[in-house]
Write a protein that holds these residues in place. Structure first.
Motif, PDB file in Angstrom:
ATOM      1  N   PHE A 126      83.585  64.540  96.782  1.00 25.48           N
ATOM      2  CA  PHE A 126      83.013  65.652  97.531  1.00 25.48           C
ATOM      3  C   PHE A 126      81.608  65.240  97.931  1.00 25.48           C
ATOM      4  CE2 PHE A 126      81.009  69.904  97.815  1.00 25.48           C
ATOM      5  CZ  PHE A 126      81.874  70.496  98.719  1.00 25.48           C
ATOM      6  N   SER A 127      81.349  65.179  99.225  1.00 25.54           N
ATOM      7  CA  SER A 127      80.050  64.735  99.730  1.00 25.54           C
ATOM      8  C   SER A 127      79.178  65.931 100.079  1.00 25.54           C
ATOM      9  CB  SER A 127      80.238  63.859 100.967  1.00 25.54           C
ATOM     10  OG  SER A 127      80.959  62.695 100.654  1.00 25.54           O
ATOM     11  N   VAL A 128      77.888  65.802  99.765  1.00 27.18           N
ATOM     12  CA  VAL A 128      76.917  66.873  99.998  1.00 27.18           C
ATOM     13  C   VAL A 128      75.747  66.305 100.781  1.00 27.18           C
ATOM     14  CG1 VAL A 128      75.397  68.554  98.904  1.00 27.18           C
ATOM     15  CG2 VAL A 128      77.567  67.974  97.831  1.00 27.18           C
ATOM     16  N   ALA A 129      75.337  67.019 101.830  1.00 25.88           N
ATOM     17  CA  ALA A 129      74.210  66.592 102.662  1.00 25.88           C
ATOM     18  C   ALA A 129      73.010  67.484 102.407  1.00 25.88           C
ATOM     19  CB  ALA A 129      74.584  66.647 104.135  1.00 25.88           C
ATOM     20  N   THR A 130      71.840  66.861 102.292  1.00 22.84           N
ATOM     21  CA  THR A 130      70.589  67.610 102.166  1.00 22.84           C
ATOM     22  C   THR A 130      69.625  67.124 103.236  1.00 22.84           C
ATOM     23  OG1 THR A 130      69.759  66.029 100.534  1.00 22.84           O
ATOM     24  CG2 THR A 130      70.804  68.020  99.689  1.00 22.84           C
ATOM     25  N   GLU A 132      65.246  68.029 104.263  1.00 20.00           N
ATOM     26  CA  GLU A 132      63.993  68.113 103.512  1.00 20.00           C
ATOM     27  C   GLU A 132      63.957  69.277 102.524  1.00 20.00           C
ATOM     28  OE1 GLU A 132      63.975  67.886 107.015  1.00 20.00           O
ATOM     29  OE2 GLU A 132      63.901  65.721 106.750  1.00 20.00           O
ATOM     30  N   ASP A 133      64.625  70.394 102.870  1.00 15.26           N
ATOM     31  CA  ASP A 133      64.449  71.567 102.018  1.00 15.26           C
ATOM     32  C   ASP A 133      65.712  72.367 101.724  1.00 15.26           C
ATOM     33  OD1 ASP A 133      64.809  72.517 104.575  1.00 15.26           O
ATOM     34  OD2 ASP A 133      62.881  73.539 104.702  1.00 15.26           O
ATOM     35  N   SER A 134      66.906  71.837 102.071  1.00 20.43           N
ATOM     36  CA  SER A 134      68.112  72.617 101.812  1.00 20.43           C
ATOM     37  C   SER A 134      69.369  71.748 101.872  1.00 20.43           C
ATOM     38  CB  SER A 134      68.239  73.760 102.822  1.00 20.43           C
ATOM     39  OG  SER A 134      68.336  73.233 104.127  1.00 20.43           O
ATOM     40  N   VAL A 135      70.451  72.305 101.333  1.00 19.99           N
ATOM     41  CA  VAL A 135      71.772  71.713 101.540  1.00 19.99           C
ATOM     42  C   VAL A 135      72.191  72.131 102.941  1.00 19.99           C
ATOM     43  CG1 VAL A 135      74.195  71.773 100.850  1.00 19.99           C
ATOM     44  CG2 VAL A 135      72.418  71.741  99.108  1.00 19.99           C
ATOM     45  N   CYS A 136      72.596  71.169 103.747  1.00 19.88           N
ATOM     46  CA  CYS A 136      72.935  71.470 105.137  1.00 19.88           C
ATOM     47  C   CYS A 136      74.349  71.032 105.504  1.00 19.88           C
ATOM     48  CB  CYS A 136      71.913  70.851 106.077  1.00 19.88           C
ATOM     49  SG  CYS A 136      71.693  69.078 105.863  1.00 19.88           S
ATOM     50  N   SER A 191      68.755  66.950  96.200  1.00 22.24           N
ATOM     51  CA  SER A 191      70.135  66.461  96.076  1.00 22.24           C
ATOM     52  C   SER A 191      70.552  66.401  94.602  1.00 22.24           C
ATOM     53  CB  SER A 191      70.341  65.122  96.789  1.00 22.24           C
ATOM     54  OG  SER A 191      69.471  64.141  96.319  1.00 22.24           O
ATOM     55  N   ARG A 192      69.611  66.091  93.704  1.00 28.99           N
ATOM     56  CA  ARG A 192      69.927  66.136  92.265  1.00 28.99           C
ATOM     57  C   ARG A 192      70.304  67.549  91.843  1.00 28.99           C
ATOM     58  NH1 ARG A 192      65.854  62.320  92.086  1.00 28.99           N
ATOM     59  NH2 ARG A 192      64.241  63.847  91.613  1.00 28.99           N
ATOM     60  N   GLN A 193      69.564  68.551  92.341  1.00 30.94           N
ATOM     61  CA  GLN A 193      69.871  69.943  92.016  1.00 30.94           C
ATOM     62  C   GLN A 193      71.254  70.318  92.547  1.00 30.94           C
ATOM     63  OE1 GLN A 193      67.250  72.920  93.733  1.00 30.94           O
ATOM     64  NE2 GLN A 193      68.486  74.605  92.924  1.00 30.94           N
ATOM     65  N   ALA A 194      71.547  69.955  93.791  1.00 31.30           N
ATOM     66  CA  ALA A 194      72.845  70.301  94.384  1.00 31.30           C
ATOM     67  C   ALA A 194      73.988  69.670  93.591  1.00 31.30           C
ATOM     68  CB  ALA A 194      72.892  69.854  95.844  1.00 31.30           C
ATOM     69  N   ILE A 195      73.858  68.387  93.269  1.00 33.81           N
ATOM     70  CA  ILE A 195      74.914  67.694  92.520  1.00 33.81           C
ATOM     71  C   ILE A 195      75.047  68.286  91.113  1.00 33.81           C
ATOM     72  CG2 ILE A 195      75.591  65.477  91.511  1.00 33.81           C
ATOM     73  CD1 ILE A 195      76.076  65.720  94.575  1.00 33.81           C
ATOM     74  N   ALA A 196      73.908  68.590  90.476  1.00 31.84           N
ATOM     75  CA  ALA A 196      73.953  69.186  89.127  1.00 31.84           C
ATOM     76  C   ALA A 196      74.640  70.551  89.160  1.00 31.84           C
ATOM     77  CB  ALA A 196      72.540  69.308  88.558  1.00 31.84           C
ATOM     78  N   GLU A 197      74.330  71.371  90.153  1.00 26.08           N
ATOM     79  CA  GLU A 197      74.965  72.682  90.245  1.00 26.08           C
ATOM     80  C   GLU A 197      76.458  72.554  90.522  1.00 26.08           C
ATOM     81  OE1 GLU A 197      73.037  75.651  92.672  1.00 26.08           O
ATOM     82  OE2 GLU A 197      71.101  75.264  91.725  1.00 26.08           O
ATOM     83  N   LEU A 198      76.837  71.615  91.369  1.00 25.80           N
ATOM     84  CA  LEU A 198      78.265  71.409  91.642  1.00 25.80           C
ATOM     85  C   LEU A 198      78.999  70.925  90.398  1.00 25.80           C
ATOM     86  CD1 LEU A 198      77.985  69.958  95.218  1.00 25.80           C
ATOM     87  CD2 LEU A 198      79.414  71.916  94.576  1.00 25.80           C
ATOM     88  N   ARG A 199      78.401  69.990  89.664  1.00 26.26           N
ATOM     89  CA  ARG A 199      79.034  69.537  88.415  1.00 26.26           C
ATOM     90  C   ARG A 199      79.208  70.707  87.448  1.00 26.26           C
ATOM     91  NH1 ARG A 199      75.728  64.168  88.499  1.00 26.26           N
ATOM     92  NH2 ARG A 199      77.334  62.754  89.299  1.00 26.26           N
ATOM     93  N   ALA A 200      78.178  71.532  87.326  1.00 28.61           N
ATOM     94  CA  ALA A 200      78.254  72.680  86.424  1.00 28.61           C
ATOM     95  C   ALA A 200      79.278  73.700  86.926  1.00 28.61           C
ATOM     96  CB  ALA A 200      76.869  73.325  86.286  1.00 28.61           C
ATOM     97  N   TYR A 201      79.380  73.870  88.231  1.00 30.72           N
ATOM     98  CA  TYR A 201      80.390  74.764  88.798  1.00 30.72           C
ATOM     99  C   TYR A 201      81.793  74.267  88.431  1.00 30.72           C
ATOM    100  CZ  TYR A 201      83.584  76.710  92.250  1.00 30.72           C
ATOM    101  OH  TYR A 201      84.675  77.303  92.845  1.00 30.72           O
ATOM    102  N   PHE A 202      82.058  72.983  88.669  1.00 29.96           N
ATOM    103  CA  PHE A 202      83.384  72.438  88.378  1.00 29.96           C
ATOM    104  C   PHE A 202      83.689  72.458  86.878  1.00 29.96           C
ATOM    105  CE2 PHE A 202      82.867  70.293  92.600  1.00 29.96           C
ATOM    106  CZ  PHE A 202      83.928  70.946  93.225  1.00 29.96           C
ATOM    107  N   ALA A 203      82.653  72.457  86.044  1.00 23.43           N
ATOM    108  CA  ALA A 203      82.843  72.536  84.592  1.00 23.43           C
ATOM    109  C   ALA A 203      82.986  73.985  84.116  1.00 23.43           C
ATOM    110  CB  ALA A 203      81.675  71.866  83.879  1.00 23.43           C
ATOM    111  N   GLY A 204      82.866  74.941  85.029  1.00 28.29           N
ATOM    112  CA  GLY A 204      82.979  76.342  84.658  1.00 28.29           C
ATOM    113  C   GLY A 204      81.731  76.911  84.029  1.00 28.29           C
TER     114      GLY A 204
END
Length: 159
Positions: free
Chosen positions: A13-17, A19-23, A42-55
């Motif tokens: 799953f690819s995520v684009a950021t 300067e100031d947001s996930v886009c 991008s670290r925050q986005a990936i961390a939140e996605l990992r935590a989401y997938f982990a429930g």
């Protein structure tokens, strides 16, 4: 725009950021995607996605921006973010909520054009009667996301 790829239970799953947001987000690997986050956002986005997938996370806090799309599409995408975790609405429900009760099919088109799936949860929108119809990431991914959220929501409710 910088892309980072995450290995997830639904595949890469690819995520684009910017300067100031996930886009942006994309099921699969985007050619330009890096395996490691580029910066704090991008670290925050990936961390939140990992935590989401982990429930562990039921709501994303990472800033999101969607500069493209018609006024109707943007209204549908905003409405998607208002659907509570673990719940679903029909295309018709969303059409009514955005003020155009006859636009269920147009809601489906907007779902298909959602530039940030999962974070902007188009998977929470289903066909009339709860039927699973269409999903840009494929129905098995939609089923996985809905089952994950239902399981976590029940666990939290009963804990």
């Amino acid at each position: 725009m910088r892309w980072t790829v995450l290995d997830s239970p639904i595949g890469e799953f690819s995520v684009a950021t910017d300067e100031d947001s996930v886009c942006g987000a994309h099921f699969g690997r985007v050619d330009a995607a890096a395996d490691e986050p580029h910066d704090a956002l991008s670290r925050q986005a990936i961390a939140e996605l990992r935590a989401y997938f982990a429930g562990e996370v039921t709501e994303f806090t990472v800033p999101v921006s969607i500069p493209l799309g018609s006024e109707f599409e943007r209204a549908v995408w905003r409405e998607m973010t208002r659907i509570p975790y673990g719940e679903m609405l029909t295309y018709g429900d969303v059409a009514r909520r955005v003020g155009d009760p006859g636009a269920a099919r147009a809601v489906g088109v907007a779902c298909n054009r959602n530039p940030i799936p999962v974070i902007v949860p188009c998977h929470r929108i289903v066909g009339a009667g709860g039927r699973l119809v269409g999903f840009g990431g494929g129905l098995p991914r939609k089923v996985h996301l809905l089952e994950l959220e239902a399981r976590v929501a029940l666990q939290r409710q009963w804990s």
